[in-house]
Design a protein around this motif. Structure first.
Motif, PDB file in Angstrom:
ATOM      1  N   GLY A   1       0.782  -1.231   0.000  1.00  0.00           N
ATOM      2  CA  GLY A   1       0.000   0.000   0.000  1.00  0.00           C
ATOM      3  C   GLY A   1       0.809   1.274   0.000  1.00  0.00           C
ATOM      4  N   PRO A   2       0.148   2.395   0.258  1.00  0.00           N
ATOM      5  CA  PRO A   2       0.758   3.707   0.027  1.00  0.00           C
ATOM      6  C   PRO A   2       1.766   4.160   1.077  1.00  0.00           C
ATOM      7  CG  PRO A   2      -1.462   3.982   0.906  1.00  0.00           C
ATOM      8  CD  PRO A   2      -1.278   2.518   0.661  1.00  0.00           C
ATOM      9  N   HIS A   3       1.801   3.519   2.232  1.00  0.00           N
ATOM     10  CA  HIS A   3       2.642   4.027   3.310  1.00  0.00           C
ATOM     11  C   HIS A   3       3.975   3.305   3.381  1.00  0.00           C
ATOM     12  CE1 HIS A   3      -0.611   6.523   4.612  1.00  0.00           C
ATOM     13  NE2 HIS A   3      -1.403   5.498   4.840  1.00  0.00           N
ATOM     14  N   LYS A   4       4.937   3.918   4.006  1.00  0.00           N
ATOM     15  CA  LYS A   4       6.277   3.359   4.153  1.00  0.00           C
ATOM     16  C   LYS A   4       6.408   2.682   5.518  1.00  0.00           C
ATOM     17  CE  LYS A   4      11.172   4.728   3.657  1.00  0.00           C
ATOM     18  NZ  LYS A   4      11.451   3.925   2.462  1.00  0.00           N
ATOM     19  N   GLY A   5       6.946   1.474   5.522  1.00  0.00           N
ATOM     20  CA  GLY A   5       7.232   0.792   6.772  1.00  0.00           C
ATOM     21  C   GLY A   5       6.042   0.153   7.454  1.00  0.00           C
ATOM     22  N   VAL A   6       4.976  -0.138   6.698  1.00  0.00           N
ATOM     23  CA  VAL A   6       3.823  -0.835   7.289  1.00  0.00           C
ATOM     24  C   VAL A   6       3.360  -1.930   6.337  1.00  0.00           C
ATOM     25  CG1 VAL A   6       3.033   1.161   8.605  1.00  0.00           C
ATOM     26  CG2 VAL A   6       2.135   0.775   6.316  1.00  0.00           C
ATOM     27  N   ALA A   7       2.739  -2.963   6.905  1.00  0.00           N
ATOM     28  CA  ALA A   7       2.187  -4.053   6.108  1.00  0.00           C
ATOM     29  C   ALA A   7       0.764  -3.713   5.683  1.00  0.00           C
ATOM     30  CB  ALA A   7       2.217  -5.352   6.916  1.00  0.00           C
ATOM     31  N   SER A   8       0.210  -4.552   4.805  1.00  0.00           N
ATOM     32  CA  SER A   8      -1.150  -4.308   4.301  1.00  0.00           C
ATOM     33  C   SER A   8      -2.164  -4.214   5.434  1.00  0.00           C
ATOM     34  CB  SER A   8      -1.569  -5.429   3.346  1.00  0.00           C
ATOM     35  OG  SER A   8      -0.684  -5.538   2.258  1.00  0.00           O
ATOM     36  N   CYS A   9      -1.987  -5.036   6.456  1.00  0.00           N
ATOM     37  CA  CYS A   9      -2.952  -5.057   7.553  1.00  0.00           C
ATOM     38  C   CYS A   9      -2.892  -3.794   8.415  1.00  0.00           C
ATOM     39  CB  CYS A   9      -2.738  -6.291   8.428  1.00  0.00           C
ATOM     40  SG  CYS A   9      -1.101  -6.373   9.192  1.00  0.00           S
ATOM     41  N   GLN A  10      -1.812  -3.026   8.275  1.00  0.00           N
ATOM     42  CA  GLN A  10      -1.664  -1.788   9.048  1.00  0.00           C
ATOM     43  C   GLN A  10      -2.043  -0.560   8.223  1.00  0.00           C
ATOM     44  OE1 GLN A  10       2.518  -2.805   9.856  1.00  0.00           O
ATOM     45  NE2 GLN A  10       2.045  -2.613  12.027  1.00  0.00           N
ATOM     46  N   THR A  11      -2.560  -0.787   7.033  1.00  0.00           N
ATOM     47  CA  THR A  11      -3.054   0.302   6.190  1.00  0.00           C
ATOM     48  C   THR A  11      -4.521   0.524   6.516  1.00  0.00           C
ATOM     49  OG1 THR A  11      -1.498  -0.250   4.417  1.00  0.00           O
ATOM     50  CG2 THR A  11      -3.437   1.046   3.809  1.00  0.00           C
ATOM     51  N   TYR A  12      -4.907   1.768   6.778  1.00  0.00           N
ATOM     52  CA  TYR A  12      -6.274   2.072   7.199  1.00  0.00           C
ATOM     53  C   TYR A  12      -7.021   2.828   6.107  1.00  0.00           C
ATOM     54  CZ  TYR A  12      -4.813   0.431  11.749  1.00  0.00           C
ATOM     55  OH  TYR A  12      -4.351  -0.371  12.766  1.00  0.00           O
ATOM     56  N   MET A  13      -8.322   2.722   6.154  1.00  0.00           N
ATOM     57  CA  MET A  13      -9.151   3.324   5.114  1.00  0.00           C
ATOM     58  C   MET A  13      -9.036   4.845   5.083  1.00  0.00           C
ATOM     59  SD  MET A  13     -10.140   0.823   3.505  1.00  0.00           S
ATOM     60  CE  MET A  13     -11.095   1.764   2.311  1.00  0.00           C
ATOM     61  N   ARG A  14      -8.620   5.452   6.167  1.00  0.00           N
ATOM     62  CA  ARG A  14      -8.418   6.906   6.172  1.00  0.00           C
ATOM     63  C   ARG A  14      -7.265   7.320   5.259  1.00  0.00           C
ATOM     64  NH1 ARG A  14      -7.077   5.208  11.470  1.00  0.00           N
ATOM     65  NH2 ARG A  14      -4.840   5.195  11.915  1.00  0.00           N
ATOM     66  N   SER A  15      -6.509   6.330   4.771  1.00  0.00           N
ATOM     67  CA  SER A  15      -5.429   6.610   3.829  1.00  0.00           C
ATOM     68  C   SER A  15      -5.959   6.910   2.431  1.00  0.00           C
ATOM     69  CB  SER A  15      -4.471   5.415   3.751  1.00  0.00           C
ATOM     70  OG  SER A  15      -3.977   5.060   5.029  1.00  0.00           O
ATOM     71  N   PHE A  16      -7.260   6.664   2.211  1.00  0.00           N
ATOM     72  CA  PHE A  16      -7.860   6.843   0.893  1.00  0.00           C
ATOM     73  C   PHE A  16      -8.967   7.888   0.970  1.00  0.00           C
ATOM     74  CE2 PHE A  16      -6.405   2.504   1.521  1.00  0.00           C
ATOM     75  CZ  PHE A  16      -5.528   2.333   0.457  1.00  0.00           C
TER      76      PHE A  16
END
Length: 261
Positions: A76-91
């Protein structure tokens, strides 16, 4: 918020795949990306449709099984995190999000977003361990280890083997993964007895499984959820060259003396 996900659907390893679009409505911005997929799957199940297959386990960024390519980026879009640590507020609300499996020949797609990453297991089994009998635990500080080496070994050991480095590399190189697994032992006294054979075996296994070569563009470390440094690749290359040199002279010496290789 509501989003549209454009997700890869593939019923099996030998089947053709395609993208399908689904609506995810009334999403809480604080839910994780995997929770959003759970909601979509609940809707699909309620309609009698096949849910999206995706891998997950700890959902805490530790196990590495939640390996997704989200909008073209591993994890996903963030650096240093896995897919499970990506939150919908990122979109943004109304976004169209493309979700794919990791793309690499050594990681064949099993179903939808799930890939077979057992190639990493084979590399690990080739030498990512210590088989030398070490006896009882030594007294604290009886074997001095420089702090710099201890810190680097811990950094290398942080690799969770998710495969993002392979998915990010245009050559599908596994050099970052292998170098981390080699270096975590090469930096410590316990790893010295098998140091040469370990790096030779693991690199040979990596090559035999069809992973590509490193061209030093460092997409691997940029995509790594644990921020493993590409400096470990240079460290492993140095170890590999030294081990190859010693192994070649060892073989010639044994042959000259009439012994086996």
């Amino acid at each position: 918020m509501s989003v549209t996900i454009r997700v890869w659907r593939q019923s099996g390893p030998d089947q053709a795949g395609r993208f399908a679009e689904y609506k995810a409505t009334n999403c809480n911005p604080n839910m994780s990306f995997l929770e959003m997929l759970d909601v979509v799957n609940d809707d699909l199940t309620a309609r009698g449709e096949e849910p999206i297959a995706f891998a997950h386990d700890c959902r805490e960024g530790i196990c590495g099984t939640c390996s997704l390519v989200i909008d073209g980026k591993p994890h996903g879009p963030h650096k240093g995190v896995a897919s499970c640590q990506t939150y919908m507020r990122s979109f943004t609300d109304g976004a169209v999000i493309t979700v794919e499996p990791f793309r690499a020949a050594p990681f064949p797609v099993l179903k939808d977003l799930i890939t077979d990453r057992s190639a990493f297991d084979k590399i690990q089994q080739a030498g990512g361990f210590i088989s030398i009998r070490t006896g009882a635990a030594p007294d604290a500080n009886s074997v001095p280890v420089p702090k710099e080496n201890a810190d680097l070994a811990m950094d290398a050991a942080a690799c969770i083997g998710c495969g993002a480095c392979v998915a990010a590399c245009k050559n599908a190189s596994a050099m970052l993964f292998v170098s981390a697994k080699v270096s975590q032992y090469a930096l410590l006294p316990q790893g010295q007895p098998e140091r040469d054979q370990r790096v030779l075996n693991m690199v040979a296994t990596m090559d035999s499984l069809g992973f590509g070569n490193c061209t030093n563009q460092y997409e691997c470390s940029a995509a790594c959820p644990k921020l493993i440094s590409h400096d470990f690749i240079a460290r492993m290359n140095k170890d590999y060259l030294a081990a190859s040199f010693r192994n070649a002279f060892k073989s010639k010496s044994a042959a000259a003396s009439g012994g086996g290789a």
